[in-house]
Design an enzyme around this catalytic site. Structure first.
Site, PDB file in Angstrom:
ATOM      1  N   PRO A   2       0.811  -1.166   0.000  1.00 21.93           N
ATOM      2  CG  PRO A   2      -0.371  -1.365   1.965  1.00 21.93           C
ATOM      3  CD  PRO A   2       0.495  -2.069   1.037  1.00 21.93           C
ATOM      4  CD  GLU A   3       3.650   2.401  -4.149  1.00 17.83           C
ATOM      5  OE1 GLU A   3       3.933   3.513  -4.593  1.00 17.83           O
ATOM      6  OE2 GLU A   3       3.891   1.345  -4.767  1.00 17.83           O
ATOM      7  CE  LYS A  61       5.047   4.534   0.647  1.00 21.59           C
ATOM      8  NZ  LYS A  61       6.314   3.841   0.373  1.00 21.59           N
ATOM      9  NE  ARG A 118       6.773  -9.925   2.886  1.00 17.58           N
ATOM     10  CZ  ARG A 118       7.547  -9.341   1.976  1.00 17.58           C
ATOM     11  NH1 ARG A 118       7.006  -8.637   1.002  1.00 17.58           N
ATOM     12  NH2 ARG A 118       8.843  -9.459   2.040  1.00 17.58           N
ATOM     13  NE  ARG A 167      18.886  13.036   0.261  1.00 21.21           N
ATOM     14  CZ  ARG A 167      18.309  12.159   1.062  1.00 21.21           C
ATOM     15  NH1 ARG A 167      18.301  10.893   0.730  1.00 21.21           N
ATOM     16  NH2 ARG A 167      17.759  12.557   2.179  1.00 21.21           N
ATOM     17  NE  ARG A 277      10.895  -1.993  -1.738  1.00 23.78           N
ATOM     18  CZ  ARG A 277      11.653  -1.778  -0.680  1.00 23.78           C
ATOM     19  NH1 ARG A 277      12.936  -1.544  -0.817  1.00 23.78           N
ATOM     20  NH2 ARG A 277      11.139  -1.801   0.522  1.00 23.78           N
TER      21      ARG A 277
END
Length: 291
Positions: A2-3, A61, A118, A167, A277
């Site tokens: 879920p984002e 989230k 999970r 960054r 991922r």
DNA sequence: CCCAGACCCTGTAGGC
DNA sequence: TGCCTACAGGGTCTGG
């Protein structure tokens, strides 16, 4: 999980059912779901039972239900596989880790099943801290380090661009950094990068201001569109509070589309492993740009 | 501080 | 059928 869009769908679904409701009883089936609660499960249950909820809030989230008295909130994070299912008092769900039976003055007896395969998700009772950027606004302590999400009216675009410029890490890693910008996860990062034609490992600082602006605009677009369609679900694991799935999976251009044609140029979408991922992208449309 | 990687978990799908 | 591997949408901690 879920984002952002999926969490917002859950928040919006819970709001009318929990606002004004009181907690009748709490059952903790798996203590690991309380990992982020500061205290034993008895403490969790004790604080909740008899308490009421005054609404349902969200940042990125993270989701929370402010409790009567104004000092604490029930904080919910869905992790990778969490759900909050709104049921009647007779309904059980497989893999329910925590159950809250509540009573609402209008809707009557209800049940909230916190389901989480999970166990990366959690529930906890948390006190509040003031936000650093908006006077009079508070968030649960656990959420304080999470940046505003790009749909938040107080999200600071200029500050975000400034941070990107400092960054050296890949842009996707930056997009997934919830301390920079919250609510974006693996699906919507891949989708926004595809739409903006940016390679996931392009160093953030090398993006021009114009491309960074395009990217943020695409992030907002894809989140907004997914929200309008009820979120993304590929299977029964990502559902709203009634157990129904969203429709956005039909609109994906890059995520999970490896081996299929890029909707823009017709070449094949590829998948690479990144940050434990998958990253899905079009190697033609989204090329690393050397500076 | 920044950054990359490891780790936390279970269930399911697909190959053999 | 069973076994094995890879895979899954997130956050946090640690060591360099």
């Amino acid at each position: 999980m879920p984002e952002l869009p999926e969490v917002e769908v859950v928040r919006a679904g819970l709001e009318p059912a929990v606002t004004g409701a009181t907690v009748s009883s709490v059952t903790v089936f798996d203590e690991r779901s309380l990992r982020r609660h500061n205290g034993p499960s008895e403490d969790f249950s004790y604080r909740l039972e008899g308490a009421g909820f005054t609404g349902a809030s969200r940042r990125g989230k993270f989701l929370w239900l402010p409790m009567t008295g104004g000092a604490e909130a029930l904080v919910v994070h869905l992790g990778m596989s969490g759900q909050v299912l709104l049921r009647d008092r007779e309904t059980d769900d497989r893999l329910t880790r925590i159950r809250l039976d509540i009573h609402h003055p209008v809707h009557g007896d209800l049940r909230l099943n916190f389901v989480d395969q999970r166990i990366f998700g959690s529930m906890s009772i948390n006190d509040y801290v003031d936000t650093v950027d908006v006077e009079g606004q508070r968030v649960p302590r656990q959420v304080a380090h999470i940046a505003r999400d790009p749909l938040d009216p107080y999200f600071d675009d200029a500050r975000f661009f400034g941070q990107l410029a400092r960054r050296n890490t890949g842009i996707k890693r930056a997009l997934l950094d919830q301390g920079l910008i919250s609510g974006v996860g693996n699906i919507y990062a891949d989708e926004a990068l595809w739409a903006a034609k940016i390679h996931y490992d392009q160093p953030a600082a090398t993006l021009s201001k114009a491309r960074a602006k395009t990217l943020l605009a695409e992030v907002r677009l894809v989140l907004g569109k997914a929200l309008a369609e009820g979120g993304t679900s590929f299977d029964a694991q990502y559902v709203n509070v009634n157990g129904a799935s969203g429709y956005f999976s039909h609109s994906l251009n890059a995520y999970g589309q490896q081996g299929r044609e890029c909707p823009r140029c017709g070449r094949l979408i590829v998948r690479e492993t990144f940050m434990n991922r998958g990253s899905h992208f079009c190697a033609f449309c989204q090329r690393l740009r050397l500076v």
